[in-house]
Design a protein around this motif. Structure first.
Motif, PDB file in Angstrom:
ATOM      1  N   ALA A  38     -52.556 -13.698 -17.252  1.00 38.38           N
ATOM      2  CA  ALA A  38     -51.141 -13.540 -16.913  1.00 38.38           C
ATOM      3  C   ALA A  38     -50.945 -12.443 -15.879  1.00 38.38           C
ATOM      4  CB  ALA A  38     -50.335 -13.242 -18.168  1.00 38.38           C
ATOM      5  N   SER A  39     -51.785 -11.411 -15.911  1.00 38.64           N
ATOM      6  CA  SER A  39     -51.641 -10.313 -14.967  1.00 38.64           C
ATOM      7  C   SER A  39     -51.962 -10.731 -13.536  1.00 38.64           C
ATOM      8  CB  SER A  39     -52.550  -9.152 -15.374  1.00 38.64           C
ATOM      9  OG  SER A  39     -53.909  -9.545 -15.381  1.00 38.64           O
ATOM     10  N   LEU A  40     -52.648 -11.853 -13.371  1.00 41.50           N
ATOM     11  CA  LEU A  40     -52.980 -12.360 -12.043  1.00 41.50           C
ATOM     12  C   LEU A  40     -52.117 -13.561 -11.654  1.00 41.50           C
ATOM     13  CD1 LEU A  40     -56.891 -12.107 -12.062  1.00 41.50           C
ATOM     14  CD2 LEU A  40     -55.215 -10.469 -11.161  1.00 41.50           C
ATOM     15  N   ALA A  41     -51.057 -13.795 -12.416  1.00 37.35           N
ATOM     16  CA  ALA A  41     -50.142 -14.892 -12.105  1.00 37.35           C
ATOM     17  C   ALA A  41     -49.337 -14.563 -10.854  1.00 37.35           C
ATOM     18  CB  ALA A  41     -49.202 -15.141 -13.277  1.00 37.35           C
ATOM     19  N   ALA A  42     -48.918 -15.591 -10.164  1.00 32.77           N
ATOM     20  CA  ALA A  42     -48.079 -15.409  -8.983  1.00 32.77           C
ATOM     21  C   ALA A  42     -47.237 -16.661  -8.785  1.00 32.77           C
ATOM     22  CB  ALA A  42     -48.925 -15.152  -7.742  1.00 32.77           C
ATOM     23  N   ALA A  43     -46.108 -16.481  -8.159  1.00 35.95           N
ATOM     24  CA  ALA A  43     -45.237 -17.599  -7.786  1.00 35.95           C
ATOM     25  C   ALA A  43     -44.203 -17.059  -6.824  1.00 35.95           C
ATOM     26  CB  ALA A  43     -44.568 -18.222  -9.004  1.00 35.95           C
ATOM     27  N   CYS A  44     -43.566 -17.940  -6.114  1.00 35.21           N
ATOM     28  CA  CYS A  44     -42.444 -17.587  -5.251  1.00 35.21           C
ATOM     29  C   CYS A  44     -41.194 -18.232  -5.833  1.00 35.21           C
ATOM     30  CB  CYS A  44     -42.690 -18.077  -3.829  1.00 35.21           C
ATOM     31  SG  CYS A  44     -41.293 -17.770  -2.717  1.00 35.21           S
ATOM     32  N   GLY A  45     -40.235 -17.413  -6.228  1.00 33.33           N
ATOM     33  CA  GLY A  45     -39.030 -17.929  -6.866  1.00 33.33           C
ATOM     34  C   GLY A  45     -38.190 -18.828  -5.989  1.00 33.33           C
ATOM     35  N   GLN A  46     -38.501 -18.901  -4.696  1.00 31.76           N
ATOM     36  CA  GLN A  46     -37.762 -19.795  -3.809  1.00 31.76           C
ATOM     37  C   GLN A  46     -38.071 -21.262  -4.083  1.00 31.76           C
ATOM     38  OE1 GLN A  46     -39.068 -18.487   0.037  1.00 31.76           O
ATOM     39  NE2 GLN A  46     -38.123 -16.473  -0.146  1.00 31.76           N
ATOM     40  N   MET A  47     -39.253 -21.551  -4.651  1.00 34.54           N
ATOM     41  CA  MET A  47     -39.670 -22.940  -4.859  1.00 34.54           C
ATOM     42  C   MET A  47     -40.678 -22.983  -6.010  1.00 34.54           C
ATOM     43  SD  MET A  47     -41.238 -25.635  -2.053  1.00 34.54           S
ATOM     44  CE  MET A  47     -42.695 -24.634  -1.728  1.00 34.54           C
ATOM     45  N   VAL A  48     -40.231 -23.432  -7.170  1.00 30.74           N
ATOM     46  CA  VAL A  48     -41.076 -23.476  -8.368  1.00 30.74           C
ATOM     47  C   VAL A  48     -40.888 -24.814  -9.061  1.00 30.74           C
ATOM     48  CG1 VAL A  48     -41.585 -22.444 -10.601  1.00 30.74           C
ATOM     49  CG2 VAL A  48     -40.895 -20.972  -8.702  1.00 30.74           C
ATOM     50  N   LEU A  63     -42.069 -14.704 -10.567  1.00 31.58           N
ATOM     51  CA  LEU A  63     -43.245 -14.027 -11.109  1.00 31.58           C
ATOM     52  C   LEU A  63     -43.196 -13.964 -12.633  1.00 31.58           C
ATOM     53  CD1 LEU A  63     -45.805 -12.326 -10.786  1.00 31.58           C
ATOM     54  CD2 LEU A  63     -44.332 -10.318 -10.494  1.00 31.58           C
ATOM     55  N   THR A  64     -42.055 -13.607 -13.181  1.00 28.93           N
ATOM     56  CA  THR A  64     -41.952 -13.433 -14.628  1.00 28.93           C
ATOM     57  C   THR A  64     -42.110 -14.756 -15.363  1.00 28.93           C
ATOM     58  OG1 THR A  64     -40.382 -11.645 -14.160  1.00 28.93           O
ATOM     59  CG2 THR A  64     -40.573 -12.350 -16.440  1.00 28.93           C
ATOM     60  N   LEU A  65     -41.522 -15.821 -14.844  1.00 26.29           N
ATOM     61  CA  LEU A  65     -41.651 -17.124 -15.490  1.00 26.29           C
ATOM     62  C   LEU A  65     -43.104 -17.600 -15.462  1.00 26.29           C
ATOM     63  CD1 LEU A  65     -40.132 -19.496 -16.831  1.00 26.29           C
ATOM     64  CD2 LEU A  65     -39.907 -20.510 -14.550  1.00 26.29           C
ATOM     65  N   THR A  66     -43.783 -17.373 -14.365  1.00 24.68           N
ATOM     66  CA  THR A  66     -45.181 -17.802 -14.266  1.00 24.68           C
ATOM     67  C   THR A  66     -46.057 -17.044 -15.251  1.00 24.68           C
ATOM     68  OG1 THR A  66     -44.764 -18.232 -11.926  1.00 24.68           O
ATOM     69  CG2 THR A  66     -47.046 -18.228 -12.640  1.00 24.68           C
ATOM     70  N   ARG A  67     -45.816 -15.753 -15.401  1.00 23.05           N
ATOM     71  CA  ARG A  67     -46.564 -14.992 -16.411  1.00 23.05           C
ATOM     72  C   ARG A  67     -46.296 -15.539 -17.810  1.00 23.05           C
ATOM     73  NH1 ARG A  67     -45.424  -8.880 -14.047  1.00 23.05           N
ATOM     74  NH2 ARG A  67     -47.066  -8.896 -12.444  1.00 23.05           N
ATOM     75  N   ARG A  68     -45.058 -15.923 -18.048  1.00 20.24           N
ATOM     76  CA  ARG A  68     -44.704 -16.481 -19.356  1.00 20.24           C
ATOM     77  C   ARG A  68     -45.476 -17.781 -19.600  1.00 20.24           C
ATOM     78  NH1 ARG A  68     -44.509 -17.058 -23.683  1.00 20.24           N
ATOM     79  NH2 ARG A  68     -42.824 -17.578 -25.118  1.00 20.24           N
ATOM     80  N   PHE A  69     -45.614 -18.626 -18.598  1.00 19.07           N
ATOM     81  CA  PHE A  69     -46.387 -19.866 -18.732  1.00 19.07           C
ATOM     82  C   PHE A  69     -47.838 -19.555 -19.074  1.00 19.07           C
ATOM     83  CE2 PHE A  69     -42.845 -22.159 -17.167  1.00 19.07           C
ATOM     84  CZ  PHE A  69     -43.108 -23.516 -17.256  1.00 19.07           C
ATOM     85  N   ARG A  70     -48.430 -18.617 -18.371  1.00 23.00           N
ATOM     86  CA  ARG A  70     -49.834 -18.295 -18.634  1.00 23.00           C
ATOM     87  C   ARG A  70     -50.019 -17.658 -20.010  1.00 23.00           C
ATOM     88  NH1 ARG A  70     -53.326 -16.591 -13.305  1.00 23.00           N
ATOM     89  NH2 ARG A  70     -52.967 -18.523 -12.144  1.00 23.00           N
ATOM     90  N   GLU A  71     -49.077 -16.838 -20.412  1.00 23.17           N
ATOM     91  CA  GLU A  71     -49.154 -16.271 -21.758  1.00 23.17           C
ATOM     92  C   GLU A  71     -49.100 -17.358 -22.821  1.00 23.17           C
ATOM     93  OE1 GLU A  71     -45.840 -13.679 -21.656  1.00 23.17           O
ATOM     94  OE2 GLU A  71     -46.895 -12.066 -20.587  1.00 23.17           O
ATOM     95  N   GLY A  72     -48.434 -18.461 -22.512  1.00 20.90           N
ATOM     96  CA  GLY A  72     -48.354 -19.593 -23.430  1.00 20.90           C
ATOM     97  C   GLY A  72     -49.526 -20.546 -23.335  1.00 20.90           C
ATOM     98  N   ALA A  78     -41.689 -25.592 -23.945  1.00 27.16           N
ATOM     99  CA  ALA A  78     -42.575 -24.978 -24.932  1.00 27.16           C
ATOM    100  C   ALA A  78     -42.600 -23.461 -24.822  1.00 27.16           C
ATOM    101  CB  ALA A  78     -43.988 -25.535 -24.790  1.00 27.16           C
ATOM    102  N   VAL A  79     -42.468 -22.926 -23.591  1.00 28.38           N
ATOM    103  CA  VAL A  79     -42.504 -21.469 -23.427  1.00 28.38           C
ATOM    104  C   VAL A  79     -41.124 -20.837 -23.525  1.00 28.38           C
ATOM    105  CG1 VAL A  79     -44.577 -21.632 -21.998  1.00 28.38           C
ATOM    106  CG2 VAL A  79     -42.324 -21.519 -20.892  1.00 28.38           C
ATOM    107  N   GLY A  80     -40.100 -21.659 -23.748  1.00 28.41           N
ATOM    108  CA  GLY A  80     -38.751 -21.124 -23.878  1.00 28.41           C
ATOM    109  C   GLY A  80     -37.950 -21.109 -22.601  1.00 28.41           C
ATOM    110  N   ALA A  92     -48.952 -26.863 -15.315  1.00 27.82           N
ATOM    111  CA  ALA A  92     -47.611 -26.778 -15.889  1.00 27.82           C
ATOM    112  C   ALA A  92     -46.602 -26.218 -14.897  1.00 27.82           C
ATOM    113  CB  ALA A  92     -47.630 -25.918 -17.150  1.00 27.82           C
ATOM    114  N   LEU A  93     -47.086 -25.465 -13.927  1.00 25.31           N
ATOM    115  CA  LEU A  93     -46.195 -24.846 -12.938  1.00 25.31           C
ATOM    116  C   LEU A  93     -46.922 -24.780 -11.605  1.00 25.31           C
ATOM    117  CD1 LEU A  93     -43.937 -21.732 -13.416  1.00 25.31           C
ATOM    118  CD2 LEU A  93     -45.482 -21.853 -11.440  1.00 25.31           C
TER     119      LEU A  93
END
Length: 365
Positions: free
Chosen positions: A192-202, A226-235, A211-213, A151-152
């Motif tokens: 979700a606690s092990l989620a990671a992403a770089c906001g420069q390129m998502v 980082l926060t958006l990726t955690r939100r995806f995993r929580e969903g 679906a996750v808002g 999804a991401l």
């Protein structure tokens, strides 16, 4: 336990994790199936120095259909004029103007939310204005997402580093991701606690994003990737960090002062928490700084060999300049100074801010 042996064990932790993460880091290539449209979405505030090169690179994408949308977020320079000129040359490019920033939102997150609403794509590729995409990047990211049912997908672009101030700050991104995150953000981990992403390129798959808002679900954050990726995993959605160095370049900051301000802005949503930062201080200082005080103990020498070996391997993989490696101890010292500064600022009630905006609502995040 013997101090030198403790330092060696603390250095071995990131060395082992780093070796595993580097070996397993996914590489992306290929093109997605028919009917895929990637919307390249760029929030821009006072980006006249960056926006033209960013747009020309995005419009040079191949292997998949793209549209490029820029959200001008109250720029006080020539940013919108440059976009209008380029849009007159290419119908795939559109300029939008962000409405007034609502209470409780941060600027970039609000601009990204409005961009997603205007986009027509099956996939949404959010990039910063200082990112330069390679021609095959949009296609490769979308293909990887489709092939792996993700999804991401995110990656850290190759960081362009030209000053000592940048060398003392920017390399920390890849070191923490690869040396200290179990799983390295791969989809084999779902927590979700092990989620990671770089906001420069998502890159987000549109239906999962909605679906996750979307960005509305993280409206008050300054650490959007980082926060958006955690939100995806929580969903319940799968996310993954891939090798971003071949996919794009980015010069985040120009000099030490700008880098210090930028990293301090995001720190409270990462390491700089009252419970977490003391632990991080032990892990980072114990592995990368303490061994210097324990020389010439053999274990201290081995600890330094491990930390410099890890840093050299990550520098090679990330295609960062080799001259930054000898600065590694100072880089770790500056990283901890940034985190403690952010925590103290929060404790005394000083809100973070960026590009002329202060965000009081984020100080207790």
């Amino acid at each position: 336990m013997d101090p030198a042996l403790t330092a060696l064990l603390l250095a071995a932790i990131p060395a082992v994790l780093g070796a595993i993460n580097l070996a397993l880091l996914p590489r992306v290539a290929g093109a997605p199936g028919g009917g895929t449209l990637v919307s390249i979405l760029i929030p821009a505030r006072d980006e006249e120095a960056n926006i033209e090169a960013c747009l020309r690179a995005a419009l040079a994408s191949r292997g998949v259909a793209v549209e490029v949308l820029v959200m001008d977020d109250g720029s006080r320079d020539a940013t919108p004029d440059i976009v209008r000129r380029l849009a007159a040359e290419d119908s795939r490019l559109r300029l939008l103007s962000a409405p007034a920033l609502p209470p409780g939102w941060t600027g970039k997150v609000h601009a990204c939310a409005r961009l997603a609403e205007a986009a027509r794509g099956t996939h949404l590729l959010f990039i910063d204005a200082d990112v330069r995409l390679s021609p095959d990047t949009a296609a490769a990211l979308a293909a990887h997402a489709e092939r792996r049912n993700l999804a991401l997908v995110s990656g850290v672009p190759r960081q362009v580093i030209r000053t000592v101030g940048e060398a003392l700050t920017v390399p920390t991104i890849n070191l923490l991701l690869l040396g200290y995150l179990p799983g390295g953000g791969r989809s084999s981990t779902s927590r979700a606690s092990l989620a990671a992403a770089c906001g420069q390129m998502v890159l987000c798959e549109r239906s999962a994003y909605e679906a996750v808002g979307g960005h509305a679900s993280i409206r008050g954050t300054l650490h959007d990737g980082l926060t958006l990726t955690r939100r995806f995993r929580e969903g319940g959605h799968r996310t993954e960090v891939v090798d971003g160095a071949p996919l794009a370049t980015c010069r985040m900051y120009r000099g030490f002062a700008e880098a210090w301000a930028g990293f301090t802005k995001n720190a409270r949503e990462g390491m700089a928490t009252p419970l977490g930062l003391p632990v991080w201080t032990v892990l980072l200082a114990g592995a990368h700084l303490w061994p210097w005080a324990l020389l010439p103990e053999a274990e201290a020498v081995l600890a330094l060999l491990l930390t410099f070996g890890l840093r050299a391997a990550i520098t090679w993989w990330a295609r960062e300049p080799w001259w930054t490696v000898p600065l590694h101890p100072l880089t770790m010292l500056v990283a901890l100074a940034i985190q403690w500064t952010a925590l103290v600022r929060w404790a005394v009630g000083l809100p973070p801010g960026w590009k002329g905006r202060a965000y009081p609502g984020t100080k207790a995040a």
